[in-house]
Design a protein around this motif. Sequence first.
Motif, short mmCIF file in Angstrom:
data_model
loop_
_atom_site.label_atom_id
_atom_site.label_comp_id
_atom_site.label_asym_id
_atom_site.label_seq_id
_atom_site.Cartn_x
_atom_site.Cartn_y
_atom_site.Cartn_z
N LEU A 58 0.70 -1.57 -0.13
CA LEU A 58 -0.21 0.15 -0.01
C LEU A 58 1.05 1.21 -0.16
O LEU A 58 0.97 1.87 0.95
N ARG B 158 2.43 4.68 -2.53
CA ARG B 158 1.77 5.89 -3.22
C ARG B 158 0.77 5.48 -4.46
O ARG B 158 -0.17 5.91 -4.36
N SER C 254 0.08 -5.84 3.29
CA SER C 254 0.83 -4.85 3.70
C SER C 254 1.51 -5.00 4.83
O SER C 254 1.04 -5.77 5.58
N GLY C 255 2.78 -4.21 5.00
CA GLY C 255 3.26 -4.67 6.22
C GLY C 255 2.92 -3.37 7.58
O GLY C 255 3.45 -3.35 8.42
N LYS D 65 -2.26 1.57 8.55
CA LYS D 65 -2.58 1.52 7.01
C LYS D 65 -3.50 0.92 6.43
O LYS D 65 -4.55 1.36 5.77
N TYR E 119 3.00 -9.63 5.02
CA TYR E 119 3.80 -10.37 4.24
C TYR E 119 3.88 -11.92 4.32
O TYR E 119 3.76 -12.75 3.68
N ASN F 6 10.18 -2.76 -6.95
CA ASN F 6 10.78 -3.78 -8.11
C ASN F 6 11.57 -5.01 -7.76
O ASN F 6 11.30 -6.03 -8.15
N GLU G 188 3.33 -4.86 -11.29
CA GLU G 188 3.63 -3.45 -11.67
C GLU G 188 5.02 -3.43 -12.46
O GLU G 188 5.80 -4.37 -12.65
N LYS G 189 5.29 -2.28 -13.47
CA LYS G 189 6.47 -1.97 -14.18
C LYS G 189 7.40 -1.67 -13.28
O LYS G 189 7.14 -0.99 -12.20
N ARG H 250 0.58 0.59 -18.18
CA ARG H 250 -0.71 1.31 -18.49
C ARG H 250 -0.94 2.29 -19.79
O ARG H 250 -1.84 2.30 -20.21
N TRP I 223 13.67 3.72 -2.04
CA TRP I 223 14.06 2.39 -2.43
C TRP I 223 14.42 2.54 -4.22
O TRP I 223 15.33 1.51 -4.54
N ARG I 224 13.96 3.67 -4.63
CA ARG I 224 14.50 3.74 -6.00
C ARG I 224 15.92 4.23 -6.43
O ARG I 224 16.43 3.95 -7.38
N TYR J 36 8.89 3.73 -20.00
CA TYR J 36 8.08 4.18 -20.80
C TYR J 36 8.32 4.51 -22.26
O TYR J 36 7.47 4.18 -23.11
P1 NDP Z 1 5.96 3.33 -2.75
O1 NDP Z 1 7.25 3.39 -2.02
O2 NDP Z 1 5.27 4.52 -2.58
O3 NDP Z 1 5.29 2.02 -2.20
C1 NDP Z 1 5.94 0.71 -2.10
C2 NDP Z 1 5.17 -0.02 -0.97
O4 NDP Z 1 5.75 -1.29 -0.95
C3 NDP Z 1 5.47 0.65 0.47
O5 NDP Z 1 4.46 1.48 0.73
C4 NDP Z 1 5.30 -0.62 1.07
O6 NDP Z 1 3.64 -0.89 1.51
C5 NDP Z 1 5.65 -1.78 0.52
N1 NDP Z 1 7.09 -2.43 0.95
C6 NDP Z 1 7.33 -3.62 1.25
N2 NDP Z 1 8.57 -3.59 1.41
C7 NDP Z 1 9.42 -2.31 1.17
C8 NDP Z 1 10.54 -1.87 1.25
N3 NDP Z 1 11.67 -2.72 1.61
N4 NDP Z 1 10.62 -0.74 0.87
C9 NDP Z 1 9.92 -0.06 0.58
N5 NDP Z 1 8.57 -0.31 0.25
C10 NDP Z 1 8.29 -1.63 0.82
O7 NDP Z 1 6.28 2.98 -4.38
P2 NDP Z 1 5.32 3.15 -5.40
O8 NDP Z 1 3.88 2.93 -5.19
O9 NDP Z 1 5.79 4.33 -6.18
O10 NDP Z 1 5.87 1.89 -6.42
C11 NDP Z 1 5.60 0.47 -6.26
C12 NDP Z 1 5.57 0.06 -7.55
O11 NDP Z 1 4.43 0.58 -8.74
C13 NDP Z 1 6.88 -0.10 -8.36
O12 NDP Z 1 7.15 -1.20 -8.91
C14 NDP Z 1 7.06 1.22 -9.16
O13 NDP Z 1 7.73 1.00 -10.37
C15 NDP Z 1 5.31 1.04 -9.61
N6 NDP Z 1 4.96 2.17 -10.29
C16 NDP Z 1 4.31 2.25 -11.41
C17 NDP Z 1 3.61 3.46 -11.79
C18 NDP Z 1 2.81 3.46 -12.99
O14 NDP Z 1 2.32 4.44 -13.59
N7 NDP Z 1 2.41 2.18 -13.53
C19 NDP Z 1 3.94 4.55 -11.08
C20 NDP Z 1 4.65 4.49 -9.70
C21 NDP Z 1 5.07 3.30 -9.38
P3 NDP Z 1 3.01 -1.49 2.96
O15 NDP Z 1 3.58 -0.03 3.88
O16 NDP Z 1 1.65 -1.39 2.69
O17 NDP Z 1 3.95 -2.68 3.25
#
Ligand code: NDP
Length: 344
Positions: free
Chosen positions: A14, A16, A39-40, A44, A62, A83, A103-104, A132, A173-174, A191
């Motif tokens: 869960l 962004r 979710s972890g 949330k 998880y 990723n 996801e990509k 998308r 993480w990116r 893209y």
């Molecule tokens: P975020 O960092 O906002 O969210 C990632 C979520 O993954 C976290 O909120 C967390 O959720 C969970 N998570 C579990 N382990 C980890 C960890 N070790 N570090 C960080 N997060 C962890 O990333 P995005 O939402 O921006 O991206 C997620 C995926 O979506 C990626 O693969 C990205 O490339 C893709 N993406 C695709 C887009 C598109 O337009 N198609 C746009 C943006 C991203 P929780 O707290 O619930 O456990």
Amino acid sequence: LPPAERVGFAIVGLGRLALEEILPAFGESKKARPVALVSGSPEKMKVAAAQYGIDPASCYDYAGFDRIRDNPAVKAVYVVLPNGMHREYVERAARAGKHVLCEKPMATGSADAQAMVDACAAAGVKLMVAYRIQYEAYNLRLASFVRQQTFGRLVGMSAINVQTVAENGAQQWRHKRALSGGGSLPDIGLYCLNTARFLTGEEPVEIFASQYSPPNDPRYAEVEETVSFTLRFPSNLLVNCFTSYGARDDKHQRLNFEQATVDMPNAYLYRGQRMTVIQRQGNATGQTELVLQQPNQFAEELDHLAECVIGNQRPRTPGEEGVQDHKLMEAIYRAAESGQTVRL
Ligand code: NDP
């Protein structure tokens, strides 16, 4: 479809994208519905479950994810994690007998991506990559212009995807290679690459590339900031792509046809695409702004996998599509490191 007949999705992670785009998009979907969360963060997850009417018994952490096997409401799992975690969760979803939307970028390399394809094939479940833009109305229209040669031969294309990563600086993480697999290229440059392949229906045969990262910037200790690459396609179409984390946001796509230029200033946004067709009319230049109906891309994507599940069809953007992009991105890095043109 009435709610009870819609394909039930579990959303894994869960972050962004999941909270701001995917979960809200179910409201515009016609064939999918959210039925489980993973979710972890229990707090949330509790809020999101209440907001979207998801049974608390269908909320997993998880470690407990594999129990999703016993939840018949879940037909598909949407992996929205960093990723580097995609492979593990796609494979666990497949072992639980669930179809997968990933996801990509699909993974952090082509070997992992291929393993994911193999795991889903072995489990007899569908695997779709969330490209998308291939479900977005303006880019779909553009693909028909290219393939039907509406404006003659496509001679050149420029694609830019630039975006700054604001959150947490180097801690994001990116910027960590194990979780991202690379910098701007797999995150956003993808893209440009995937859309060029989608628009033309061709596979590149030659790649030239160059990359740069500012030295001493901790954000680029592990991944690159900027990549420029040129693709040559079998039709001799040349595509120039540019991606970076270092400059102001820009998502510009421009196609140079024999008889027209098609300009999309914000080609890869979540919504609000625009398209201008510039043509010579006698001695003057005419500009036509195309206005299309634009359904929510994420809802279109969810509905596509739902239709494939219901009708037992292969998704338009299957796992193999992700494997191919990873192979091409590996070739782009090889070209950038060697300074040589890579022939495929
Ligand atoms: P975020 O960092 O906002 O969210 C990632 C979520 O993954 C976290 O909120 C967390 O959720 C969970 N998570 C579990 N382990 C980890 C960890 N070790 N570090 C960080 N997060 C962890 O990333 P995005 O939402 O921006 O991206 C997620 C995926 O979506 C990626 O693969 C990205 O490339 C893709 N993406 C695709 C887009 C598109 O337009 N198609 C746009 C943006 C991203 P929780 O707290 O619930 O456990």
